[in-house]
Design an enzyme around this catalytic site. Structure first.
Site, PDB file in Angstrom:
ATOM      1  N   ARG A 208      44.120  48.906  39.714  1.00 32.82           N
ATOM      2  CA  ARG A 208      42.834  48.597  39.101  1.00 32.82           C
ATOM      3  C   ARG A 208      42.868  49.071  37.657  1.00 32.82           C
ATOM      4  NH1 ARG A 208      42.655  53.061  37.352  1.00 32.82           N
ATOM      5  NH2 ARG A 208      40.570  52.675  36.587  1.00 32.82           N
ATOM      6  N   GLY A 209      41.849  48.669  36.900  1.00 35.18           N
ATOM      7  CA  GLY A 209      41.815  48.973  35.481  1.00 35.18           C
ATOM      8  C   GLY A 209      42.155  47.706  34.712  1.00 35.18           C
ATOM      9  N   ALA A 210      41.494  47.520  33.566  1.00 31.65           N
ATOM     10  CA  ALA A 210      41.548  46.247  32.847  1.00 31.65           C
ATOM     11  C   ALA A 210      42.981  45.764  32.588  1.00 31.65           C
ATOM     12  CB  ALA A 210      40.785  46.387  31.528  1.00 31.65           C
TER      13      ALA A 210
ATOM     14  N   ARG B 131      38.783  39.793  41.370  1.00 31.73           N
ATOM     15  CA  ARG B 131      37.803  40.700  40.743  1.00 31.73           C
ATOM     16  C   ARG B 131      37.092  39.900  39.656  1.00 31.73           C
ATOM     17  NH1 ARG B 131      38.986  46.321  40.375  1.00 31.73           N
ATOM     18  NH2 ARG B 131      36.793  46.530  39.880  1.00 31.73           N
TER      19      ARG B 131
ATOM     20  N   ASP C  41      36.064  46.986  30.541  1.00 31.16           N
ATOM     21  CA  ASP C  41      36.643  45.895  31.320  1.00 31.16           C
ATOM     22  C   ASP C  41      36.445  44.560  30.630  1.00 31.16           C
ATOM     23  OD1 ASP C  41      35.761  48.162  33.241  1.00 31.16           O
ATOM     24  OD2 ASP C  41      37.373  47.077  34.254  1.00 31.16           O
TER      25      ASP C  41
ATOM     26  N   ASN D 101      31.673  48.206  31.248  1.00 32.81           N
ATOM     27  CA  ASN D 101      32.607  49.228  31.725  1.00 32.81           C
ATOM     28  C   ASN D 101      32.042  49.780  33.022  1.00 32.81           C
ATOM     29  OD1 ASN D 101      35.013  50.821  31.374  1.00 32.81           O
ATOM     30  ND2 ASN D 101      33.733  52.555  30.817  1.00 32.81           N
TER      31      ASN D 101
END
Lengths: 367, 367
Positions: free
Chosen positions: A51-53, A95, A248, A258
């Site tokens: 996960r994470g942009a 997502r 994000d 975010n």
């Protein structure tokens, strides 16, 4: 970045197989997952193994590579283009909020549409690696520009400890390497600046306490975990010199999506005169939309993440019920901070204000 | 209030023994603890068997009664006055932020100083009951005044659901009965107003998800638990009509000390035009101090509350480690909201602004 002294990226390929650090087990267990199909990559993204942009963007790039090879190497007579299109749909649906995901998918679709059938796999792999490398390079540059800001804060305090507050994990685990919000911190720390990080635990998934604290600890950066409720109090009492968060998705006019709760910290920073920085590679900027409050879709996740807390007990990852058995819960995953609360954006190109004019001055090709 | 249909207060006496609802086991287990000594009462307050401004005040009142009877009935030759003074010190040291505690102790010390030795126990019991009864009566009146505000909001929405957000537990569990922030909610609900409550889970101790959700559920009030990070997003999107919180101490000029994170919700309410109400019995007003940001001591609790989350697993209350084993944590328990962010205070006397003039107009005897 270092894990027990050994260098890792969050995602990489080897002999046609993609590997990633499965973040679900951190900080208690460091596990690597191998991914062989686009379906498994979509699951890994949706269920937040990764996960994470930036990491999601790289994962989507590699996912498209797996879609391209599964079709080209398949013994079935299915159209490889069909397989690529289906993979793109699957990944896009995994997502909804981070723009990096759709950016990587679009980029692969574009290049693959100009690629002959017999070269789809190679081209997709080269492109996936390029997406990952560019993410790492952008984060390194964010560290360079943001590190200077922290150096200035340090000088202003005559070398006394600079206290940075961060929310969620915009660390190297959220990208391919270095991270965004953490890149300036690592840069400043490595240059010998006395720095300490307040780490918001970031309920409900505790990316702060589980991931940011873990990676800061691996790098030796002094840090303290706090409840998400605490930042305002710390800022009121002069215990925070800067807030640095990731994003994000940021719109061309500077609205910052975010992790849920970011808006509350931005309000507190604004109210107390603490600078509020958003670190982002430009792949995170959504050039298509302007008003983030109206236009960015906000993911709602399952209520069980709120009703339970997950951690380690007796050597195993376990979940405890922290709510009455019958009480419902709602789980909004992101919020949007308006540009008026953002002191500066920090990208791979430099430090600039969160408004369309300043953003386009930095990215004139997007005018 | 009702527990499985039976009426309870949070603390009561019977045949010289004090009983209280031990809140540590809620919502999964409803346990009653009997307290026979002032030492045990101080432990119950310090370790939060009983917590919340009014409940702590009532507990301190009863604690002083136990101190008075232990000395007067003791076979030792110790001075009963000495025992009362020692009890007062012990209770005052148990929790530093809530003013109700020192208010109750002072009140007992004052009346006992004018009481002959042979009547200390009876007098202290009468006073302890009076403190508890006055707390319940004040909360009932807060419900009356605050319920009217919710009725007005309901009319303004043509009877559509009124969404109230609350933080921590300023419910009946935090007082002797009714609660403060919850009293208007119960009042409005009982009058048939369509109401729904967003319950901040309130890390680190989850008084929202454990206690507020539980007591709202016992009363049948529709509610949804959210992470503490969520309120700002809900307010930005028109999903909150009013915020109502309690307070552990409010100064004569309107600074509101309450559970850590309250300030962040007040900022969001102010930024989005949502009314922010603070419900309090006047026993919670600290008439001695003015600037709450500078003068109210903020309790720091143990880091383990941050590093662990506690809930039910396999029928038992258990704690899971949610942070890296080596990462430190800080645990500030309260913050202070400045008066400029408070729309109104709601006390047993009515609804008024959070400034010294308006407060003293409502309490002219304190001029």
């Amino acid at each position: 970045m270092l894990v027990d002294g050994k260098h890792f990226r969050t995602i990489w390929d080897n002999d046609g197989v993609v590997s990633l650090i499965d973040q679900r087990w951190l900080p208690h267990d460091f596990r690597i997952e191998t991914i062989r199909t686009v379906e498994d990559m979509a699951t890994a993204i949706r269920d937040m193994h990764i996960r994470g942009a930036g990491a999601i963007g790289a994962a989507a790039g590699y996912g498209m590579y797996l879609a391209a090879t599964s079709s080209s190497s398949s013994s079935s007579s299915s159209d490889p283009r069909k397989s690529i299109r289906a993979g793109a749909e699957l990944l896009n649906a995994a997502r909804p909020t981070a723009v990096n995901l759709s950016y990587a998918v679009k980029r692969q679709l574009r290049i693959l549409s100009d690629t002959p059938d017999n070269d789809l796999g190679n081209t997709a792999l080269t492109e996936a690696r390029a997406i990952a490398d560019e993410d790492a390079a952008a984060c390194k540059l964010i560290g360079h520009h943001g590190g200077k800001l922290l150096e200035i804060l340090s000088s202003g305090k005559n070398g006394q400890t600079v206290n940075v507050l961060t929310h969620c994990n915009a660390g190297w685990l959220a990208f391919v390497d270095f991270g965004t919000a953490t890149a300036p911190i690592y840069e400043a720390f490595d240059r010998g600046i006395d720095i300490h990080v307040w780490v918001d635990e970031t309920r409900p998934r505790n990316q702060g306490s589980r991931l940011t604290a873990w990676e800061l600890g691996q790098h030796g950066v002094p840090h303290t975990i706090i409840a998400d409720n605490t930042g305002g109090h710390l800022m009121q009492h002069g215990l925070v010199d800067a807030v640095i968060v990731g994003t994000d998705r940021t719109t061309r006019s500077g609205y910052v999506a975010n992790k849920i709760g970011t808006y509350l910290k931005a309000l507190a920073a604004h109210d107390t005169g603490v600078p509020f920085y958003v670190a982002l590679p430009s792949s995170t900027i959504d050039w298509e939309i302007s008003n983030g409050l109206l236009e960015i879709p906000i993911e709602q996740r399952g209520p069980e993440e709120i009703r339970y807390a997950t951690g380690e007990l007796e050597g195993k990852t376990q979940s405890v019920l922290i709510a009455p058995a019958k009480s419902p819960a709602a789980n909004y995953a992101f919020d949007v901070t308006p540009p008026r609360l953002v002191t500066s954006l920090i990208s791979e190109r430099g430090v600039f204000e969160a408004n369309e004019e300043a953003i386009l001055a930095m990215y004139p090709e997007m005018r």
